[in-house]
Design an enzyme around this catalytic site. Structure first.
Site, short mmCIF file in Angstrom:
data_model
loop_
_atom_site.label_atom_id
_atom_site.label_comp_id
_atom_site.label_asym_id
_atom_site.label_seq_id
_atom_site.Cartn_x
_atom_site.Cartn_y
_atom_site.Cartn_z
CG ASP A 40 -2.26 0.68 1.01
OD1 ASP A 40 -2.27 1.78 0.38
OD2 ASP A 40 -3.28 0.13 1.43
CG ASP A 61 1.78 5.14 -6.61
OD1 ASP A 61 0.84 4.55 -7.22
OD2 ASP A 61 1.95 6.36 -6.64
CG ASN A 88 -8.29 -4.69 -2.58
OD1 ASN A 88 -9.50 -4.79 -2.70
ND2 ASN A 88 -7.70 -4.03 -1.58
CE1 TYR A 152 -13.90 2.79 -7.88
CE2 TYR A 152 -16.19 2.24 -8.35
CZ TYR A 152 -15.03 2.03 -7.63
OH TYR A 152 -15.00 1.06 -6.65
CE LYS A 156 -12.65 -0.24 -8.97
NZ LYS A 156 -11.56 -0.98 -8.32
CB ALA A 185 -18.45 -2.87 0.68
CB THR A 187 -14.25 0.22 2.90
OG1 THR A 187 -14.50 0.85 1.63
CG2 THR A 187 -14.54 -1.27 2.80
N1 LIG Z 1 -16.15 -0.10 -0.60
C1 LIG Z 1 -16.91 -0.19 -1.69
O1 LIG Z 1 -18.09 0.18 -1.68
C2 LIG Z 1 -16.34 -0.80 -2.94
C3 LIG Z 1 -17.24 -1.36 -3.86
C4 LIG Z 1 -16.73 -1.93 -5.03
C5 LIG Z 1 -15.38 -1.96 -5.24
N2 LIG Z 1 -14.53 -1.40 -4.33
C6 LIG Z 1 -13.09 -1.49 -4.62
O2 LIG Z 1 -12.48 -2.23 -3.60
C7 LIG Z 1 -11.08 -1.92 -3.55
C8 LIG Z 1 -10.67 -1.71 -2.12
O3 LIG Z 1 -11.32 -0.55 -1.63
P1 LIG Z 1 -11.87 -0.42 -0.14
O4 LIG Z 1 -13.35 -0.41 -0.23
O5 LIG Z 1 -11.19 -1.38 0.76
O6 LIG Z 1 -11.47 1.11 0.16
P2 LIG Z 1 -10.28 1.70 1.02
O7 LIG Z 1 -10.23 3.13 0.64
O8 LIG Z 1 -10.46 1.32 2.45
O9 LIG Z 1 -8.98 0.93 0.47
C9 LIG Z 1 -8.33 1.26 -0.72
C10 LIG Z 1 -6.84 1.07 -0.49
O10 LIG Z 1 -6.15 1.33 -1.72
C11 LIG Z 1 -4.98 2.06 -1.40
N3 LIG Z 1 -4.50 2.81 -2.56
C12 LIG Z 1 -5.06 3.89 -3.15
N4 LIG Z 1 -4.27 4.32 -4.16
C13 LIG Z 1 -3.20 3.49 -4.20
C14 LIG Z 1 -2.04 3.41 -5.02
N5 LIG Z 1 -1.81 4.31 -6.00
N6 LIG Z 1 -1.13 2.44 -4.78
C15 LIG Z 1 -1.34 1.55 -3.77
N7 LIG Z 1 -2.42 1.57 -2.97
C16 LIG Z 1 -3.34 2.53 -3.18
C17 LIG Z 1 -5.40 2.98 -0.27
O11 LIG Z 1 -4.28 3.48 0.44
C18 LIG Z 1 -6.28 2.06 0.55
O12 LIG Z 1 -5.55 1.35 1.53
C19 LIG Z 1 -10.91 -0.70 -4.47
O13 LIG Z 1 -10.40 -1.14 -5.71
C20 LIG Z 1 -12.34 -0.19 -4.62
O14 LIG Z 1 -12.51 0.51 -5.82
C21 LIG Z 1 -14.97 -0.85 -3.18
#
Ligand SMILES: NC(=O)c1ccc[n+]([C@@H]2O[C@H](COP(=O)([O-])OP(=O)(O)OC[C@H]3O[C@@H](n4cnc5c(N)ncnc54)[C@H](O)[C@@H]3O)[C@@H](O)[C@H]2O)c1
Length: 266
Positions: A40, A61, A88, A152, A156, A185, A187
């Site tokens: 991360d 990154d 992820n 987004y 996706k 979700a 988060t």
């Molecule tokens: N929470 C939702 O509703 C939801 C729904 C569908 C998909 N998602 C996807 O799930 C995945 C995880 O998201 P989450 O819900 O746990 O949110 P989150 O914001 O808690 O986690 C996302 C993580 O990605 C990291 N990140 C961001 N940019 C980065 C980069 N350039 N390099 C490395 N790490 C990076 C952040 O530091 C963070 O730890 C994402 O791809 C998000 O798009 C989330």
């Protein structure tokens, strides 16, 4: 999905691993005796999160192509192998403009190109391990584009198309690539929307529900499948309708030349 449990002693890398889904997934994998590496953006908080979960931390990154390869090399050097890559990491757009191209490009860079670079980096290591899994966290927004966030939706949707086009190329190597498409979700990524969901009594997934689908995808995904995860339904493979086939001059359905189809799919 025909789930089997990932073998204890196997090694998993999770990008965006200290966020909501990453933490929940790390917890489930640690319970199963898996060595977990969370990659991360670097921060004290991220390092502490990994330590609290009994996981390793590596700064990454995902938009840095070379850094993805360096992280996989580090995982192999320190833990001997790589069995699963959970690609992820992701961000959402926040702009209220009809089209904010700078933000659009940033989201695509992280959510789509981060997945492409992560796949490129993981493949040689997964081959060296004798096979394994790549599980991409896409989103329902990739299947049903949302007007609130075009970058987004494109990223996706692109990630899902990438998984579907790559997966058949990897089957012969024993590598299963699949996508998880969660609805909203609980988060940090939905923080800006949380109050509206609560006011509308709209159900959101827990991070654990999504993490369970990710574990199941590692253990038993259909190659190229995109699993919808929604409250009340669990993880269900999305059924793509396909497109109308071309017709020949005589009105017959035209077959794609066999030479264009990978041997494993003929
Ligand atoms: N929470 C939702 O509703 C939801 C729904 C569908 C998909 N998602 C996807 O799930 C995945 C995880 O998201 P989450 O819900 O746990 O949110 P989150 O914001 O808690 O986690 C996302 C993580 O990605 C990291 N990140 C961001 N940019 C980065 C980069 N350039 N390099 C490395 N790490 C990076 C952040 O530091 C963070 O730890 C994402 O791809 C998000 O798009 C989330």
């Amino acid at each position: 999905m025909t789930e089997t449990t990932p073998a204890a002693g196997s090694v998993a890398l999770i990008t965006g691993g200290t966020g909501g889904f990453g933490r929940a997934l790390a917890g489930l994998l640690r319970e199963r005796g898996v060595t977990v590496v969370l990659a991360d953006l670097d921060s004290d908080r991220a390092r502490q999160t990994a330590a609290d979960l009994g996981a390793h931390f590596v700064a990454l990154d995902v938009t840095d192509r070379a850094a993805n390869a360096a992280v996989v090399a580090q995982v192999e050097a320190e833990h001997g192998r790589l069995d699963a890559a959970f690609l992820n990491a992701g961000i959402a757009g926040k702009s209220r403009d009809a089209l904010d191209v700078d933000e659009f490009l940033k989201v695509v860079e992280v959510d789509l190109f981060g997945v492409v670079y992560g796949t490129e980096a993981a493949l040689p290591a997964l081959r060296r391990a004798g096979g394994g899994s790549i599980v991409v966290t896409a989103s329902l927004a990739g299947l049903a584009p949302v007007a609130t966030d075009p970058g987004y939706s494109v990223a996706k949707g692109g990630a899902i198309a990438f998984v579907r086009s790559m997966a058949p190329r990897l089957v012969d190597d024993g590598i299963t690539m699949s996508a998880i498409c969660p609805g909203f979700a609980d988060t940090a990524i939905i923080d800006p929307l949380r109050d509206e969901f609560a006011a509308a009594d709209f159900p959101v997934l827990s991070a654990e529900e999504v993490a369970q689908a990710m574990v199941a995808a590692w253990a038993g995904a259909e190659p190229g499948a995109a699993y919808v995860v929604q409250p009340g339904i669990g993880a269900v493979p999305y059924r793509f309708k396909g497109v109308p086939a071309a017709k020949t001059a005589s009105g017959e359905t035209a077959a794609v030349p066999a030479s264009l189809i990978p041997p494993s799919l003929r």
